[in-house]
Design an enzyme around this catalytic site. Structure first.
Site, PDB file in Angstrom:
ATOM      1  N   ASP A  56       0.839  -1.199   0.000  1.00  0.00           N
ATOM      2  CA  ASP A  56       0.000   0.000   0.000  1.00  0.00           C
ATOM      3  C   ASP A  56       0.876   1.251   0.000  1.00  0.00           C
ATOM      4  O   ASP A  56       1.883   1.305   0.708  1.00  0.00           O
ATOM      5  CB  ASP A  56      -0.884  -0.025   1.256  1.00  0.00           C
ATOM      6  CG  ASP A  56      -1.797   1.179   1.354  1.00  0.00           C
ATOM      7  OD1 ASP A  56      -2.718   1.290   0.531  1.00  0.00           O
ATOM      8  OD2 ASP A  56      -1.580   2.031   2.259  1.00  0.00           O
ATOM      9  N   GLU A 112       1.783  -0.656  -4.986  1.00  0.00           N
ATOM     10  CA  GLU A 112       0.778   0.312  -5.414  1.00  0.00           C
ATOM     11  C   GLU A 112       1.464   1.647  -5.644  1.00  0.00           C
ATOM     12  O   GLU A 112       1.864   2.329  -4.703  1.00  0.00           O
ATOM     13  CB  GLU A 112      -0.333   0.451  -4.367  1.00  0.00           C
ATOM     14  CG  GLU A 112      -1.505   1.230  -4.907  1.00  0.00           C
ATOM     15  CD  GLU A 112      -1.854   2.436  -4.089  1.00  0.00           C
ATOM     16  OE1 GLU A 112      -2.940   2.970  -4.270  1.00  0.00           O
ATOM     17  OE2 GLU A 112      -1.033   2.863  -3.259  1.00  0.00           O
TER      18      GLU A 112
HETATM   19  C1  LM2 Z   1      -3.833   3.797  -0.349  1.00  0.00           C
HETATM   20  N1  LM2 Z   1      -2.992   3.492  -1.236  1.00  0.00           N
HETATM   21  O1  LM2 Z   1      -1.876   4.140  -1.430  1.00  0.00           O
HETATM   22  C2  LM2 Z   1      -5.128   3.092  -0.211  1.00  0.00           C
HETATM   23  O2  LM2 Z   1      -5.402   2.334  -1.374  1.00  0.00           O
HETATM   24  C3  LM2 Z   1      -6.176   4.121   0.079  1.00  0.00           C
HETATM   25  O3  LM2 Z   1      -7.445   3.503   0.119  1.00  0.00           O
HETATM   26  C4  LM2 Z   1      -5.829   4.815   1.390  1.00  0.00           C
HETATM   27  O4  LM2 Z   1      -6.725   5.895   1.655  1.00  0.00           O
HETATM   28  C5  LM2 Z   1      -4.452   5.432   1.347  1.00  0.00           C
HETATM   29  N2  LM2 Z   1      -3.524   4.844   0.438  1.00  0.00           N
HETATM   30  C6  LM2 Z   1      -3.824   5.346   2.714  1.00  0.00           C
HETATM   31  O5  LM2 Z   1      -3.517   4.017   3.042  1.00  0.00           O
HETATM   32  C7  LM2 Z   1      -7.887   5.561   2.374  1.00  0.00           C
HETATM   33  C8  LM2 Z   1      -8.997   6.575   2.082  1.00  0.00           C
HETATM   34  C9  LM2 Z   1      -8.728   7.900   2.741  1.00  0.00           C
HETATM   35  C10 LM2 Z   1      -8.509   7.685   4.230  1.00  0.00           C
HETATM   36  C11 LM2 Z   1      -7.286   6.769   4.381  1.00  0.00           C
HETATM   37  C12 LM2 Z   1      -6.941   6.469   5.824  1.00  0.00           C
HETATM   38  O6  LM2 Z   1      -9.109   6.761   0.665  1.00  0.00           O
HETATM   39  O7  LM2 Z   1      -9.881   8.755   2.556  1.00  0.00           O
HETATM   40  O8  LM2 Z   1      -8.272   8.916   4.874  1.00  0.00           O
HETATM   41  O9  LM2 Z   1      -7.585   5.501   3.759  1.00  0.00           O
HETATM   42  O10 LM2 Z   1      -8.016   5.881   6.500  1.00  0.00           O
HETATM   43  C13 LM2 Z   1      -9.109   9.203   5.992  1.00  0.00           C
HETATM   44  C14 LM2 Z   1      -9.940  10.441   5.775  1.00  0.00           C
HETATM   45  C15 LM2 Z   1      -9.017  11.653   5.638  1.00  0.00           C
HETATM   46  C16 LM2 Z   1      -8.138  11.779   6.864  1.00  0.00           C
HETATM   47  C17 LM2 Z   1      -7.393  10.466   7.071  1.00  0.00           C
HETATM   48  C18 LM2 Z   1      -6.563  10.477   8.364  1.00  0.00           C
HETATM   49  O11 LM2 Z   1     -10.739  10.279   4.602  1.00  0.00           O
HETATM   50  O12 LM2 Z   1      -9.816  12.820   5.491  1.00  0.00           O
HETATM   51  O13 LM2 Z   1      -7.169  12.815   6.641  1.00  0.00           O
HETATM   52  O14 LM2 Z   1      -8.318   9.371   7.153  1.00  0.00           O
HETATM   53  O15 LM2 Z   1      -7.391  10.501   9.503  1.00  0.00           O
HETATM   54  C19 LM2 Z   1      -7.167  13.912   7.544  1.00  0.00           C
END
Ligand code: LM2
Ligand code: CA
Length: 491
Positions: free
Chosen positions: A214, A240
């Site tokens: 990841d 990735e």
């Molecule tokens: C990835 N690949 O590089 C994953 O495929 C992707 O799904 C992940 O993002 C990202 N990298 C980090 O591993 C997802 C999602 C984000 C989410 C993060 C962390 O797309 O929206 O972020 O996981 O859970 C969320 C909130 C964001 C916040 C963050 C930290 O949406 O607003 O940022 O958590 O609390 C302040």
């Protein structure tokens, strides 16, 4: 390492291949080439371990997938959103997707069904919130994880006001600042590297085959390489590395010496054409411009991020999504990764959960293709689609035969894998009949998109029967439909 688990997997894989060869023994008159070793995978997004265990034996193994990609198995922050899986709190295998015992049983069940298990490894970062208690009860704060990491184990880039990445043209920012506030591990540190490697080696000991790395782009390639060097040599690695354009400092090509990479450009080039309803040569150029080499690429039509973002075709596009998957599976570029998630209208919504926060799970009994309509939380079950299993069989028989230049007429486009199989796709709304030249031997064939050979059915085909006569195939291709025949499936 997982000697026992590995040996089991290898034995099971052999038996599946033997099974396919045995089937070809009762095929039609012409001698069939042996099917190649299966190579395609399926990403089972947010599927609990108990569901994957059932599915490996029920659909994934029999369909001919070589591997499944699971969601992250480690302890994570609590919450109903799917993305809590991407905020690790510890490397304990206790998550919304199941316990360590359930995980181990799933790996055994999949290996026994001839399906290797590839795990999504979240190793660039830990949590993105200030503090809390993880899913398995571990207390933590942003850069302090008891018994695992302390503040000294994290990057504190001091390059931006909030330490978050803001400029993708800066390598240092991309790799040492925080991705969306996620506490960024100092992957240059020997102790951090060995802590990560022991998490991954523990998974390999359970019989896992490899990892999706990841956020690989957010770690220096040297750091990823150093971690991978601490794993057994045959560990499968899929980094990735989202291709972000020439202006970005970090490019996917930097990671190909470590293993394969997810080639995001593939779907960007293919899907809009299918969506537009008109396909014309060269649909899939060879060699692919702005793509890594075929042997280095894992390709996909969408994944859990792109179906919530850039993907122009997703499960919502039903028939055209199926066509894009069929084209990918028929292609001779890359290793295909089919995607199977759940329906959603809210991008953050997790898969349906019980009151303990565990995902409830689902299996795919009775699913044979895209649903007419989806309710939130419905499993898409791409792995159970008749056409997908048919195209996996096509792929096995196509083997290393080259992809010939496109053929077609009107709204139908297709290509042949030389003398092994031919796929015809019609992305328009209306049926169209075409006649194309083919190197497939004359005779009768069963279309594998509609189910292939079925000895018990009158005529020997479950769906459409087709005839190659004097080197020509005449076929009526349904609107938003496809036909595919190959030398291993004849009535
Ligand atoms: C990835 N690949 O590089 C994953 O495929 C992707 O799904 C992940 O993002 C990202 N990298 C980090 O591993 C997802 C999602 C984000 C989410 C993060 C962390 O797309 O929206 O972020 O996981 O859970 C969320 C909130 C964001 C916040 C963050 C930290 O949406 O607003 O940022 O958590 O609390 C302040
Ligand atoms: Ca980093």
């Amino acid at each position: 390492m997982p000697r026992a688990g590995r040996r089991r997997a290898a034995a099971a894989l052999t038996s599946v291949v033997v099974g396919v060869v045995a089937l070809s023994g009762c095929a039609g008159p012409a001698a069939s080439p042996h099917p190649a070793q299966p190579d395609a995978g399926v990403q089972l997004f947010q599927r609990p371990w108990t569901s994957i265990a059932t599915e490996c034996a029920a659909t994934i193994g029999p369909a001919g997938f070589a591997w499944v990609l699971t969601s992250p198995p480690q302890e994570h922050i609590t919450g109903s959103q799917w993305w809590t899986s991407y905020q690790p709190v510890s490397y304990t295998l206790d998550s919304k997707l199941g316990t360590a015992d359930e995980f181990a049983a799933m790996v055994d069940a999949c290996n026994a069904a001839g399906v290797k298990v590839v795990v999504d490894a979240v190793i660039n970062h830990m949590a993105g919130i200030d503090d809390g208690t993880g899913f398995a009860g571990t207390p933590f704060s942003h850069d302090d994880y008891p018994g695992l990491y302390t503040a000294a184990d994290f990057h504190h880039c001091a390059l931006t006001a909030d330490d978050d990445i803001s400029d993708y043209s800066s390598r240092e920012q991309v790799q040492t600042c925080e991705l969306s506030n996620l506490a960024d591990l100092d992957t240059s540190s020997p102790t951090v590297r060995s802590t990560i490697a022991s998490y991954l080696n523990g998974l390999l000991d359970l019989g896992v085959t490899g990892f999706r790395i990841d956020a690989a782009k957010h770690m220096a390639a040297d750091d990823v390489a150093a971690i991978v060097e601490m794993l057994p040599k045959d560990t499968m690695i899929v980094s990735e590395t989202i291709r972000g354009g020439a202006a970005e400092a970090v490019q996917p090509e930097e990671y190909t010496s470590i293993g394969r990479v997810l080639e995001f450009q593939y779907a960007r080039d293919l899907s809009p054409q299918v969506e537009g309803g008109v396909l014309s040569d060269p649909l899939l150029e060879d060699p692919r411009p702005s793509h890594v080499a075929s042997k280095d690429a894992v390709v996909f039509i969408d994944n859990h991020d792109t179906e919530r973002g850039e993907a122009s075709l997703t499960y919502r596009d039903r028939g055209r999504y199926l066509l894009a998957n069929a084209l990918m599976l028929a292609d001779d570029y890359g290793t295909p990764l089919v995607y199977s998630g759940y329906a959603f209208t809210d991008n953050d919504a997790g898969a349906p959960q019980d009151d303990t926060g565990h995902v409830i799970g689902w299996t795919c009994d009775g699913v044979t293709g895209p649903h007419d309509a989806y309710d939130d939380g419905d499993g898409v079950c791409t792995e159970a689609w008749t056409a997908v299993a048919g195209m996996l069989e096509f792929r096995a028989y196509a083997g290393d035969a080259p992809r010939l230049p496109g053929v077609g007429d009107g709204t139908v486009y297709g290509f042949e894998r030389e003398a092994r199989g031919i796929l015809l796709v019609n992305p328009s709304n209306d049926a169209d009949t075409v006649t194309v030249r083919t190197g497939l031997p004359d005779g009768e064939y069963c279309d594998v998109i509609s189910g292939g050979r079925a000895a018990a059915v009158d005529g020997g085909c479950r769906g459409t029967a087709l005839i190659v006569d004097h080197g020509e195939l005449t076929a009526a291709v349904p609107g938003i439909g496809a036909l595919a025949i190959h030398v291993g499936d004849r009535p």
